[in-house]
Design a protein around this motif. Sequence first.
Motif, PDB file in Angstrom:
ATOM      1  N   VAL A 253      -6.719  -7.557   3.994  1.00 39.89           N
ATOM      2  CA  VAL A 253      -7.739  -7.460   2.608  1.00 39.89           C
ATOM      3  C   VAL A 253      -8.591  -6.089   3.105  1.00 39.89           C
ATOM      4  CG1 VAL A 253      -9.273  -8.376   1.585  1.00 39.89           C
ATOM      5  CG2 VAL A 253      -7.475  -9.843   2.292  1.00 39.89           C
ATOM      6  N   PRO A 254      -9.057  -5.757   4.037  1.00 42.88           N
ATOM      7  CA  PRO A 254     -10.099  -4.709   4.152  1.00 42.88           C
ATOM      8  C   PRO A 254      -9.538  -3.455   4.273  1.00 42.88           C
ATOM      9  CG  PRO A 254     -10.775  -6.307   5.918  1.00 42.88           C
ATOM     10  CD  PRO A 254      -9.219  -6.645   5.236  1.00 42.88           C
ATOM     11  N   ASN A 255      -8.147  -3.396   4.463  1.00 45.51           N
ATOM     12  CA  ASN A 255      -7.385  -1.999   4.678  1.00 45.51           C
ATOM     13  C   ASN A 255      -7.184  -1.216   3.194  1.00 45.51           C
ATOM     14  OD1 ASN A 255      -7.573  -2.892   7.234  1.00 45.51           O
ATOM     15  ND2 ASN A 255      -5.204  -3.023   7.439  1.00 45.51           N
ATOM     16  N   SER A 256      -8.241  -1.130   2.498  1.00 46.63           N
ATOM     17  CA  SER A 256      -7.948  -0.402   1.334  1.00 46.63           C
ATOM     18  C   SER A 256      -7.739   1.259   1.289  1.00 46.63           C
ATOM     19  CB  SER A 256      -9.381  -0.386   0.398  1.00 46.63           C
ATOM     20  OG  SER A 256     -10.563   0.068   1.006  1.00 46.63           O
ATOM     21  N   LEU A 257      -8.269   1.596   2.474  1.00 45.03           N
ATOM     22  CA  LEU A 257      -7.949   3.112   2.774  1.00 45.03           C
ATOM     23  C   LEU A 257      -6.348   3.324   3.052  1.00 45.03           C
ATOM     24  CD1 LEU A 257      -9.014   6.060   3.091  1.00 45.03           C
ATOM     25  CD2 LEU A 257      -9.510   5.629   5.272  1.00 45.03           C
ATOM     26  N   GLN A 258      -5.858   2.316   3.896  1.00 43.54           N
ATOM     27  CA  GLN A 258      -4.447   2.611   4.172  1.00 43.54           C
ATOM     28  C   GLN A 258      -3.803   2.467   2.807  1.00 43.54           C
ATOM     29  OE1 GLN A 258      -6.662   1.137   5.936  1.00 43.54           O
ATOM     30  NE2 GLN A 258      -6.099   0.958   8.054  1.00 43.54           N
ATOM     31  N   ARG A 259      -4.097   1.385   2.061  1.00 47.22           N
ATOM     32  CA  ARG A 259      -3.241   1.233   0.823  1.00 47.22           C
ATOM     33  C   ARG A 259      -3.420   2.353  -0.162  1.00 47.22           C
ATOM     34  NH1 ARG A 259      -5.553  -4.020   1.630  1.00 47.22           N
ATOM     35  NH2 ARG A 259      -7.172  -3.519   0.173  1.00 47.22           N
ATOM     36  N   GLN A 260      -4.688   2.945  -0.232  1.00 41.71           N
ATOM     37  CA  GLN A 260      -4.574   4.123  -1.186  1.00 41.71           C
ATOM     38  C   GLN A 260      -4.103   5.427  -0.726  1.00 41.71           C
ATOM     39  OE1 GLN A 260      -6.237   4.126  -4.151  1.00 41.71           O
ATOM     40  NE2 GLN A 260      -5.858   6.410  -4.606  1.00 41.71           N
ATOM     41  N   THR A 261      -3.948   5.562   0.544  1.00 37.66           N
ATOM     42  CA  THR A 261      -3.149   6.622   1.311  1.00 37.66           C
ATOM     43  C   THR A 261      -1.809   6.434   1.145  1.00 37.66           C
ATOM     44  OG1 THR A 261      -5.127   6.802   3.060  1.00 37.66           O
ATOM     45  CG2 THR A 261      -2.846   7.974   3.471  1.00 37.66           C
ATOM     46  N   ILE A 262      -1.226   5.214   1.109  1.00 35.34           N
ATOM     47  CA  ILE A 262       0.252   5.054   0.989  1.00 35.34           C
ATOM     48  C   ILE A 262       0.627   5.239  -0.361  1.00 35.34           C
ATOM     49  CG2 ILE A 262       1.746   3.244   0.526  1.00 35.34           C
ATOM     50  CD1 ILE A 262       0.749   1.902   3.248  1.00 35.34           C
ATOM     51  N   ARG A 263      -0.336   5.059  -1.279  1.00 35.97           N
ATOM     52  CA  ARG A 263      -0.317   5.261  -2.856  1.00 35.97           C
ATOM     53  C   ARG A 263      -0.086   6.812  -3.189  1.00 35.97           C
ATOM     54  NH1 ARG A 263      -4.581   1.580  -3.723  1.00 35.97           N
ATOM     55  NH2 ARG A 263      -3.839  -0.704  -4.122  1.00 35.97           N
ATOM     56  N   GLU A 264      -0.804   7.534  -2.292  1.00 40.18           N
ATOM     57  CA  GLU A 264      -1.002   8.904  -2.558  1.00 40.18           C
ATOM     58  C   GLU A 264       0.035   9.711  -1.613  1.00 40.18           C
ATOM     59  OE1 GLU A 264      -5.138  10.177  -1.662  1.00 40.18           O
ATOM     60  OE2 GLU A 264      -5.753   8.851  -3.242  1.00 40.18           O
ATOM     61  N   THR A 265       0.571   9.170  -0.706  1.00 42.88           N
ATOM     62  CA  THR A 265       1.682   9.678   0.153  1.00 42.88           C
ATOM     63  C   THR A 265       3.033   9.403  -0.154  1.00 42.88           C
ATOM     64  OG1 THR A 265       0.989   8.425   2.038  1.00 42.88           O
ATOM     65  CG2 THR A 265      -0.089  10.508   1.830  1.00 42.88           C
ATOM     66  N   TRP A 266       3.463   8.625   0.850  1.00 45.12           N
ATOM     67  CA  TRP A 266       5.163   8.099   0.963  1.00 45.12           C
ATOM     68  C   TRP A 266       5.080   7.331  -0.308  1.00 45.12           C
ATOM     69  CZ3 TRP A 266       6.016   2.838   1.632  1.00 45.12           C
ATOM     70  CH2 TRP A 266       5.101   2.307   2.120  1.00 45.12           C
ATOM     71  N   GLY A 267       4.210   6.324  -0.644  1.00 47.86           N
ATOM     72  CA  GLY A 267       4.378   5.539  -1.782  1.00 47.86           C
ATOM     73  C   GLY A 267       4.320   6.088  -3.254  1.00 47.86           C
ATOM     74  N   SER A 268       3.972   7.227  -3.292  1.00 46.48           N
ATOM     75  CA  SER A 268       3.787   8.236  -4.486  1.00 46.48           C
ATOM     76  C   SER A 268       5.112   8.087  -5.342  1.00 46.48           C
ATOM     77  CB  SER A 268       3.339   9.399  -4.139  1.00 46.48           C
ATOM     78  OG  SER A 268       3.919  10.275  -3.747  1.00 46.48           O
TER      79      SER A 268
END
Length: 296
Positions: A50-65
Amino acid sequence: MTKSSTNSYSTEIAFSVSLNFTFNPQDLCSTKTLKNRGKISLLVLVCTAVPNSLQRQTIRETWGSVASSMNNTGYVRLAFLVGATSNPLYQQQLEQESLQYSDIVQQNFLDSYQNLTLKSVMLLKWVSEYCPDVQFVMKTDDDMYVNINNLVHSLTRFPIKSNVMYGVLFRKAKPDRNPRAKWYVPKNQFDGDVFPDYLSGTGYVMSRDVVPKLLDASTTLPFLVMEDVFITGLCASQCRVKRYNIKGFAYWRRPPSGCAFKDTITGHHVTVKDMIKIWKELQKKPLICRPPKKKS
């Protein structure tokens, strides 16, 4: 873990299968937006805390984009799986994140290491209920880098498209009986001397048809805290799902560079800084990589 607590976990699996979802982007797998309709090629589900919002946002902007840049309407879709938190501030932040991106799936069990198996079962339930038109489903973690383009290309070349799972295959692994070990397995959870073949939980892919089979099996087998052994080993063996070791998947850390991920699929122990660096380097055209130096 005592026998009674093991039994309670087994009961918890059956209970979690019956739970509703706190956050549920049930239209995420809709095929109405596809140009030629058909099926979604790949659904990537990232297990995250739950607290890992930075990891999720980084994935959205990098390999998950590949998915997020198209607002989850293309042939690759992305979502994040979380359990429940007792921290109201974290929950409020997660709600805002869910409203903004519509890619958070949450179920009401405590988000903890001991409950990773419940999170994987939640994955199976959500896909079974809301993602019928998907060819392949990937389970991975938020400290992984996934080269989506390489993965999709590989999946098109694999001859077997049904009743199959791909990843890093472990054979003849033995349970750790040391009570102080991180992956301690008591006899009342698994009393055999050797695990069935299983795939590393850091990242594996399954054809959509195996998902409901694994879900059904999960409610009939004794609980095991090692989620990858439980899902891809015990459940998959009971369902007679074929599992293959695929070059390109890795449960270890690769050098955090574009060249290290240019021809691979996954790498583990990737920090937010690593993700950004790898992604930026992979965008370079051409990406010039020197061959590794030969050992003298």
